[in-house]
Structures are given as C-alpha cells and as structure tokens.
Scaffold this motif. Structure first.
Motif, PDB file in Angstrom:
ATOM      1  N   GLN A 159       0.876  -1.128  -0.186  1.00  0.00           N
ATOM      2  CA  GLN A 159      -0.083   0.080   0.100  1.00  0.00           C
ATOM      3  C   GLN A 159       0.851   1.435  -0.123  1.00  0.00           C
ATOM      4  O   GLN A 159       0.454   2.238  -0.690  1.00  0.00           O
ATOM      5  CB  GLN A 159      -1.062   0.002   1.431  1.00  0.00           C
ATOM      6  N   ARG A 160       1.930   1.321   0.806  1.00  0.00           N
ATOM      7  CA  ARG A 160       2.812   2.212   0.517  1.00  0.00           C
ATOM      8  C   ARG A 160       3.552   2.589  -0.691  1.00  0.00           C
ATOM      9  O   ARG A 160       3.678   3.851  -1.170  1.00  0.00           O
ATOM     10  CB  ARG A 160       4.030   2.156   1.732  1.00  0.00           C
ATOM     11  N   VAL A 188      -1.241  -1.411   9.794  1.00  0.00           N
ATOM     12  CA  VAL A 188      -2.089  -0.202   9.413  1.00  0.00           C
ATOM     13  C   VAL A 188      -1.345   0.929   9.712  1.00  0.00           C
ATOM     14  O   VAL A 188      -1.201   2.027   9.040  1.00  0.00           O
ATOM     15  CB  VAL A 188      -3.582  -0.168  10.192  1.00  0.00           C
ATOM     16  N   GLY A 189      -0.572   0.844  10.942  1.00  0.00           N
ATOM     17  CA  GLY A 189       0.185   2.353  11.554  1.00  0.00           C
ATOM     18  C   GLY A 189       1.163   2.736  10.373  1.00  0.00           C
ATOM     19  O   GLY A 189       1.061   3.962  10.422  1.00  0.00           O
ATOM     20  N   ASP A 190       1.728   1.977   9.848  1.00  0.00           N
ATOM     21  CA  ASP A 190       2.821   2.482   8.823  1.00  0.00           C
ATOM     22  C   ASP A 190       2.249   3.322   7.688  1.00  0.00           C
ATOM     23  O   ASP A 190       2.788   4.554   7.254  1.00  0.00           O
ATOM     24  CB  ASP A 190       3.599   1.367   8.311  1.00  0.00           C
ATOM     25  N   VAL A 191       1.124   2.646   7.387  1.00  0.00           N
ATOM     26  CA  VAL A 191       0.189   3.420   6.140  1.00  0.00           C
ATOM     27  C   VAL A 191      -0.352   4.822   6.783  1.00  0.00           C
ATOM     28  O   VAL A 191      -0.082   5.778   5.814  1.00  0.00           O
ATOM     29  CB  VAL A 191      -0.749   2.476   5.705  1.00  0.00           C
ATOM     30  N   LEU A 192      -0.899   4.722   7.794  1.00  0.00           N
ATOM     31  CA  LEU A 192      -1.462   5.833   8.339  1.00  0.00           C
ATOM     32  C   LEU A 192      -0.405   6.895   8.863  1.00  0.00           C
ATOM     33  O   LEU A 192      -0.608   7.978   8.538  1.00  0.00           O
ATOM     34  CB  LEU A 192      -2.230   5.590   9.710  1.00  0.00           C
ATOM     35  N   ALA A 193       0.893   6.449   9.109  1.00  0.00           N
ATOM     36  CA  ALA A 193       1.897   7.304   9.408  1.00  0.00           C
ATOM     37  C   ALA A 193       2.366   8.143   8.189  1.00  0.00           C
ATOM     38  O   ALA A 193       2.593   9.444   8.163  1.00  0.00           O
ATOM     39  CB  ALA A 193       2.981   6.642   9.995  1.00  0.00           C
ATOM     40  N   THR A 200       0.460  16.807   6.803  1.00  0.00           N
ATOM     41  CA  THR A 200       1.218  17.760   7.454  1.00  0.00           C
ATOM     42  C   THR A 200       1.885  18.586   6.380  1.00  0.00           C
ATOM     43  O   THR A 200       2.251  19.738   6.655  1.00  0.00           O
ATOM     44  CB  THR A 200       2.399  16.990   8.383  1.00  0.00           C
ATOM     45  N   GLU A 201       2.399  17.813   5.354  1.00  0.00           N
ATOM     46  CA  GLU A 201       3.093  18.726   4.011  1.00  0.00           C
ATOM     47  C   GLU A 201       2.016  19.599   3.495  1.00  0.00           C
ATOM     48  O   GLU A 201       2.563  20.185   2.481  1.00  0.00           O
ATOM     49  CB  GLU A 201       3.724  17.765   3.162  1.00  0.00           C
ATOM     50  N   GLY A 202       0.526  19.440   3.561  1.00  0.00           N
ATOM     51  CA  GLY A 202       0.021  20.494   3.234  1.00  0.00           C
ATOM     52  C   GLY A 202      -0.907  19.774   1.805  1.00  0.00           C
ATOM     53  O   GLY A 202      -1.557  20.290   1.074  1.00  0.00           O
ATOM     54  N   GLU A 217      -7.486  12.948  14.544  1.00  0.00           N
ATOM     55  CA  GLU A 217      -6.053  13.662  14.625  1.00  0.00           C
ATOM     56  C   GLU A 217      -5.832  14.308  13.306  1.00  0.00           C
ATOM     57  O   GLU A 217      -5.410  15.528  13.682  1.00  0.00           O
ATOM     58  CB  GLU A 217      -5.222  12.657  15.082  1.00  0.00           C
ATOM     59  N   VAL A 218      -6.069  13.746  12.253  1.00  0.00           N
ATOM     60  CA  VAL A 218      -5.641  14.506  10.900  1.00  0.00           C
ATOM     61  C   VAL A 218      -6.732  15.186  10.140  1.00  0.00           C
ATOM     62  O   VAL A 218      -6.243  16.167   9.698  1.00  0.00           O
ATOM     63  CB  VAL A 218      -5.071  13.442  10.210  1.00  0.00           C
TER      64      VAL A 218
END
Ligand code: ADP
Ligand code: MG
Length: 279
Positions: A159-160, A188-193, A200-202, A217-218
């Motif tokens: 997925q990444r 899941v966590g790595d993909v959400l990160a 964050t980068e806009g 959160e996002v």
C-alpha cells in the motif's frame, strides 16, 4: 494538449481543488448518491465516514470520473469534469487515487510500478521517472525495496508503494478509499503514518476511512454519510466528538464500541465482505 492549462497563468487558481454540486448517482433503479454538495479547500484533509453501502466509494469515484454522475457537477480546480468537452485524462493526471486493494502490477518491481504512469501519461524520461519514483519510495520508507516485486512485500508495504506511485505523478489532490481496510492490524500504522505526513506537508486529501483515531487527529473536516446523503459535516471534534444526528451517533457507537475498539475489527469484517471484489 489542453488549452485550459496553457492559458491559465498559475495552475493553483483561486478555484478550490474539489467542488461538488448537486451530485446524484444511480445504478439502474438504485439511487446511491442523492444530492451531495461539498467543497474541499486547498490543503484541506477531509475524512469521509459512514456505514458500508452509504455511497462513500461512489462519491470518490465520481470525483475522478471512474463513475459518471447521473446529474450534478464536479469541479476540479474550477474545471467541470462532467462537461463532455473536459479532457478527463488531463484532469485525472492531477489526482492520485489509492484503493483498498493496492492494484500494483505484479510483474513489475516497486520502482517500475512507480515509474509506469510517469512514462506513459506524463511522458517523462526514464531518468526523471526513476528519480521521482525513488524519491517517493524513500518518502514512504521503502527506498531500499525498489527492486522488490509486490509478492515479496507485505500488504502494508504494497500500500505504501501504491501511495508512492500516486505521489510520483505530482498530484494536487489525493483520494484514498479505505486504504488500510485490507491490512492486518499491525500493518495499518505505517500506512497511516505516511498519510499523516502527507497531510502535514499540506497535501489536499479526501480519505474514506473507518480509522476514527486517524480522522480525529488528522482531518480538518469529517463528513458523515448515510443513505447517499451527507448527514453532517464539520471539525472532527464536532462530528466525532459531539455528533448532532442520531444516525451519526448510532454509527459511531458501533465503530467505537468498547468491544470493538480496534477500528480494524470493523475494517476486517468489511474487507471480508468485499474480498470477492478484488481484481
Ligand atoms: P460504500 O463505499 O459507502 O460502502 P458504495 O459507494 O461502494 O458504498 O456503494 C453504495 C451502493 O451502491 C451499494 O448498495 C452498492 O452495492 C451500490 N453500487 C456501487 N457500485 C455499483 C455498481 N457499479 N453497480 C451497481 N451498484 C453499485
Ligand atoms: Mg466503499
């Protein structure tokens, strides 16, 4: 080439990246979208939540015209993509889409997957496509896996790669349709990160997800859909934290139930139901 882009001095015009007006979509007798109106501003992260079958995927698919709306309009950067004169391929090149199933080409390496559309659609040189692909694999934490074929990668890694592939097209907007729903919970966590980093980068993002913690959160805004309409929308603290509508409360109770705290449980059930749609 499109005259629209060439006569516009600046690609980032004042028009919002996405504007949806009176969008209806039916499949035969089944009316799936019953009048959707919403606008996504530049840099905004919008999470779309709602029960299975509420029309979330259909909404995203109408935004890049994978589905033809029955009526209503979708504007991308001010351009009406439902207009028959619209050069949809040109518009689509600006939209990155990430699906629940990763849809990588199994016979191509991760790097080649990220290069292909750059070569065929954007006509980039092999050298430029390779450099861009590598930069985006680096970005998703897979810089050393460029030579790996999808079968050698975990679901989360695949997925990444799919995200890196979309980013390699330098999209102005990223659409995610339940990108973590087919993954084992620990992946899941790595993909959400990666998605959190993009936000964050806009990057402007529309994300269909059952990951309520991520949405909270996002997201700048959460849209709750049910039965083909937007029931309510607003900041996550409002829609998830203090929902105004009974339907939203019922949905959230189900997703956030203490016996079902891992959103992954709901996602896994959903993935199982949709497993036959793969490919
Ligand atoms: P969600 O993503 O919220 O689960 P979907 O947008 O996938 O919902 O689907 C909404 C409804 O539209 C469902 O009842 C689904 O069966 C139906 N649907 C989606 N795509 C098609 C299609 N291509 N043909 C017929 N019905 C469809
Ligand atoms: Mg869906």
């Amino acid at each position: 080439m499109s005259t629209v882009r060439e006569t516009t001095t600046e690609p980032t015009t004042e028009a919002p990246p996405v504007e949806i007006r009176g969008l209806h979509k039916s499949f035969g007798e089944l009316e799936v979208l019953k009048g959707i109106d919403t606008t996504v501003q530049r840099g905004e992260v919008v999470c779309v939540i709602g029960p299975s079958g509420s029309g979330k995927s259909t909404l995203l698919r109408c935004v890049n015209l994978l589905e033809q709306p029955t009526s209503g309009q979708v504007f991308i950067d001010g351009e009406d993509i439902t207009d028959p004169d619209c050069d949809i391929d040109h518009v689509r090149a600006r939209l990155g889409m990430v699906f629940q199933q990763f849809n990588l080409f199994p016979h191509l390496s991760a790097l080649e997957n990220c290069m292909l559309a750059q070569r065929t659609v954007l006509k980039r040189s092999a050298q430029e496509a390779r450099a861009t692909a590598q930069a985006n694999l680096d970005k998703v934490g897979l810089g050393d896996r460029g030579d790996s074929h999808p079968a050698k990668l975990s679901g989360g890694q695949q997925q990444r790669v799919a995200i890196a592939r979309a980013l390699s097209m330098d999209p102005e907007l990223m659409l995610f349709d339940e990108p973590t729903s087919a993954l084992d919970p620990e992946l899941v966590g790595d993909v959400l990160a990666v998605m959190r980093q993009l936000a964050t980068e806009g990057m402007t993002m529309m994300v269909v997800t059952h990951e309520m913690a991520f949405a909270r959160e996002v997201a700048d805004r959460v849209i709750f859909m049910d039965g083909g309409v937007i029931v309510e929308e607003g900041p996550p603290a409002q829609v998830i934290g203090a929902p105004q509508h009974e339907r939203t409360r019922t949905f959230l109770q189900r997703v956030l139930d203490p016996t079902n705290t891992r959103a992954g449980a709901e996602d896994a059930a959903h993935a199982a139901r949709h497993a036959d749609e793969e490919g």
